[in-house]
Scaffold this motif. Structure first.
Motif, PDB file in Angstrom:
ATOM      1  N   LYS A  48     -16.368  18.193  17.697  1.00  0.00           N
ATOM      2  CA  LYS A  48     -16.193  18.182  16.251  1.00  0.00           C
ATOM      3  C   LYS A  48     -16.026  16.761  15.712  1.00  0.00           C
ATOM      4  O   LYS A  48     -16.015  16.532  14.514  1.00  0.00           O
ATOM      5  CB  LYS A  48     -15.001  19.055  15.826  1.00  0.00           C
ATOM      6  CG  LYS A  48     -13.626  18.464  16.065  1.00  0.00           C
ATOM      7  CD  LYS A  48     -12.568  19.430  15.577  1.00  0.00           C
ATOM      8  CE  LYS A  48     -11.181  18.785  15.554  1.00  0.00           C
ATOM      9  NZ  LYS A  48     -11.048  17.781  14.482  1.00  0.00           N
TER      10      LYS A  48
ATOM     11  N   LEU B 241     -19.527  21.295  22.308  1.00  0.00           N
ATOM     12  CA  LEU B 241     -18.740  21.728  21.148  1.00  0.00           C
ATOM     13  C   LEU B 241     -17.846  20.621  20.592  1.00  0.00           C
ATOM     14  O   LEU B 241     -16.646  20.813  20.392  1.00  0.00           O
ATOM     15  CB  LEU B 241     -17.898  22.964  21.502  1.00  0.00           C
ATOM     16  CG  LEU B 241     -18.674  24.187  21.993  1.00  0.00           C
ATOM     17  CD1 LEU B 241     -17.720  25.343  22.260  1.00  0.00           C
ATOM     18  CD2 LEU B 241     -19.746  24.593  21.013  1.00  0.00           C
TER      19      LEU B 241
ATOM     20  N   THR C 116     -22.896  17.977  22.583  1.00  0.00           N
ATOM     21  CA  THR C 116     -23.340  18.956  21.597  1.00  0.00           C
ATOM     22  C   THR C 116     -22.249  19.092  20.537  1.00  0.00           C
ATOM     23  O   THR C 116     -21.052  19.007  20.850  1.00  0.00           O
ATOM     24  CB  THR C 116     -23.626  20.333  22.218  1.00  0.00           C
ATOM     25  OG1 THR C 116     -22.394  20.992  22.561  1.00  0.00           O
ATOM     26  CG2 THR C 116     -24.481  20.195  23.466  1.00  0.00           C
TER      27      THR C 116
ATOM     28  N   PHE D 297     -27.318  23.258  13.041  1.00  0.00           N
ATOM     29  CA  PHE D 297     -26.453  22.529  13.959  1.00  0.00           C
ATOM     30  C   PHE D 297     -27.046  21.171  14.316  1.00  0.00           C
ATOM     31  O   PHE D 297     -26.310  20.219  14.602  1.00  0.00           O
ATOM     32  CB  PHE D 297     -26.202  23.343  15.225  1.00  0.00           C
ATOM     33  CG  PHE D 297     -25.301  24.534  15.020  1.00  0.00           C
ATOM     34  CD1 PHE D 297     -24.026  24.378  14.507  1.00  0.00           C
ATOM     35  CD2 PHE D 297     -25.732  25.811  15.341  1.00  0.00           C
ATOM     36  CE1 PHE D 297     -23.187  25.473  14.316  1.00  0.00           C
ATOM     37  CE2 PHE D 297     -24.909  26.915  15.154  1.00  0.00           C
ATOM     38  CZ  PHE D 297     -23.634  26.744  14.637  1.00  0.00           C
TER      39      PHE D 297
ATOM     40  N   SER E 131     -20.795  21.023  16.749  1.00  0.00           N
ATOM     41  CA  SER E 131     -20.783  22.249  15.968  1.00  0.00           C
ATOM     42  C   SER E 131     -20.580  21.913  14.494  1.00  0.00           C
ATOM     43  O   SER E 131     -20.381  20.752  14.122  1.00  0.00           O
ATOM     44  CB  SER E 131     -19.670  23.168  16.474  1.00  0.00           C
ATOM     45  OG  SER E 131     -19.781  24.453  15.912  1.00  0.00           O
ATOM     46  N   ASN E 132     -20.601  22.940  13.647  1.00  0.00           N
ATOM     47  CA  ASN E 132     -20.488  22.689  12.203  1.00  0.00           C
ATOM     48  C   ASN E 132     -19.088  22.246  11.793  1.00  0.00           C
ATOM     49  O   ASN E 132     -18.883  21.787  10.674  1.00  0.00           O
ATOM     50  CB  ASN E 132     -20.883  23.935  11.412  1.00  0.00           C
ATOM     51  CG  ASN E 132     -20.037  25.144  11.761  1.00  0.00           C
ATOM     52  OD1 ASN E 132     -19.713  25.386  12.914  1.00  0.00           O
ATOM     53  ND2 ASN E 132     -19.676  25.923  10.770  1.00  0.00           N
ATOM     54  N   GLU E 133     -18.116  22.353  12.710  1.00  0.00           N
ATOM     55  CA  GLU E 133     -16.787  21.837  12.406  1.00  0.00           C
ATOM     56  C   GLU E 133     -16.789  20.320  12.244  1.00  0.00           C
ATOM     57  O   GLU E 133     -15.811  19.753  11.748  1.00  0.00           O
ATOM     58  CB  GLU E 133     -15.795  22.239  13.506  1.00  0.00           C
ATOM     59  CG  GLU E 133     -15.360  23.697  13.483  1.00  0.00           C
ATOM     60  CD  GLU E 133     -16.355  24.620  14.166  1.00  0.00           C
ATOM     61  OE1 GLU E 133     -16.072  25.832  14.256  1.00  0.00           O
ATOM     62  OE2 GLU E 133     -17.410  24.128  14.625  1.00  0.00           O
TER      63      GLU E 133
ATOM     64  N   ASN F 131     -26.029  18.716  11.858  1.00  0.00           N
ATOM     65  CA  ASN F 131     -24.694  18.224  12.197  1.00  0.00           C
ATOM     66  C   ASN F 131     -24.783  17.129  13.260  1.00  0.00           C
ATOM     67  O   ASN F 131     -24.017  16.153  13.226  1.00  0.00           O
ATOM     68  CB  ASN F 131     -23.808  19.361  12.724  1.00  0.00           C
ATOM     69  CG  ASN F 131     -23.472  20.394  11.665  1.00  0.00           C
ATOM     70  OD1 ASN F 131     -23.815  21.566  11.814  1.00  0.00           O
ATOM     71  ND2 ASN F 131     -22.814  19.977  10.605  1.00  0.00           N
TER      72      ASN F 131
ATOM     73  N   ARG G  93     -25.193  22.592  18.818  1.00  0.00           N
ATOM     74  CA  ARG G  93     -24.679  23.493  19.861  1.00  0.00           C
ATOM     75  C   ARG G  93     -25.694  24.565  20.249  1.00  0.00           C
ATOM     76  O   ARG G  93     -25.717  25.025  21.394  1.00  0.00           O
ATOM     77  CB  ARG G  93     -23.378  24.159  19.408  1.00  0.00           C
ATOM     78  CG  ARG G  93     -23.510  25.054  18.168  1.00  0.00           C
ATOM     79  CD  ARG G  93     -22.179  25.663  17.761  1.00  0.00           C
ATOM     80  NE  ARG G  93     -21.740  26.640  18.743  1.00  0.00           N
ATOM     81  CZ  ARG G  93     -20.552  27.258  18.693  1.00  0.00           C
ATOM     82  NH1 ARG G  93     -19.701  26.959  17.717  1.00  0.00           N
ATOM     83  NH2 ARG G  93     -20.219  28.138  19.603  1.00  0.00           N
TER      84      ARG G  93
END
Length: 266
Positions: free
Chosen positions: A153, A151, A184, A44, A186-188, A47, A126
């Motif tokens: 994206k 979270l 923070t 993460f 996320s991998n999205e 990312n 995250r």
């Protein structure tokens, strides 16, 4: 004036390593690092590096990666530099060994951020793949007194604010926060970019900044762990397999249903 972006990253044991290689030292209550499997940068957090570099691609910005721990594999921690980050700051000291204590880690990272003169935007993964606490970014935001958007994206800087597409259960929402702020991701957000050959060569020539407790000007109380780990172990799982048979498939199915009823599954 260039935007100053910090990325908080963590070195972790490779989560893709074979289960047979995972061991715990019961006496020291810690996971044993396999000698033949190098650590990695937390997924993460890669990312988060990508999110910072996307901003740098679109506008004038500098990216500094900060990590805390008792020891580092430099070839591993230089990966963000080979991806395109500008600076790497490692908080390395035996006193930083207890990475399970999220508050202690947040204290260390906050001290480094202040020593570096602060940042317009701080981006974190995250959560880390070793303890999965997801507490350090929130602690850093609280200690710095800045907004925290979780979270994300997609992250973008616009004038004096950060605009984040934030994940929610049924889609996403667009959130704005005044700078300085912490986000923070996320991998999205998408697959982190691969280091280029030019980036790898440039990273080999860069020397990270390494700070100890004394460099951060922290007293013993500030780095003293507040969390005590009483035990760490791999759960023992005893499983049994019972084969249900019958003269044909229909009878085997009936016998299975009766056996499940005996065990009160329905």
């Amino acid at each position: 004036m260039p935007a100053k972006i910090a990325v908080l990253a963590k070195q972790v044991i490779d989560p893709e390593m074979p289960i047979a290689a995972f061991q715990i030292d019961a006496n020291s209550k810690r996971v044993v690092t396999p000698p033949n499997i190098p650590p990695v940068v937390n997924g993460f957090d890669e990312n988060a590096v990508e999110a910072a570099l996307q901003i740098k691609d679109s506008q004038d910005a500098s990216v500094t990666v900060i990590s805390a721990g008792s020891s580092f594999a430099l070839d591993v921690m230089k990966k963000p530099l080979s991806m395109g980050a500008d600076e790497l700051v490692l908080l390395q000291d035996d006193a930083f060994e207890n990475t399970v204590d999220s508050f202690q880690t947040a204290q260390l990272l906050t001290a480094a951020i202040r020593k570096l003169g602060g940042f317009d935007l701080i981006i974190c993964g995250r959560q880390a793949s070793d303890w999965d606490n997801a507490q350090v970014p929130l602690g850093v935001a609280e200690l710095l007194g800045v907004s925290c958007v979780a979270l994300g994206k997609k992250v973008d800087l616009q004038d004096d604010k950060v605009v984040v597409e934030r994940l929610i259960p049924d889609g996403y929402e667009v959130v704005e926060a005044s700078l300085p702020a912490l986000v923070t991701v996320s991998n999205e957000l998408g697959q982190p970019r691969y280091p280029t050959l030019r980036g790898i060569m440039a990273a080999t020539r860069k020397r990270p900044t390494i700070w100890s407790v004394s460099d951060l000007e922290l007293d013993g109380g500030q780095v003293e762990p507040r969390l005590t780990l009483h035990d760490l172990f791999v759960p023992v799982s005893n499983t049994e397999c019972e084969i249900i048979e019958g003269d044909d498939e229909a009878e085997a199915g009936r016998n299975l249903a009766l056996r499940l009823r005996e065990e009160k599954f329905f």
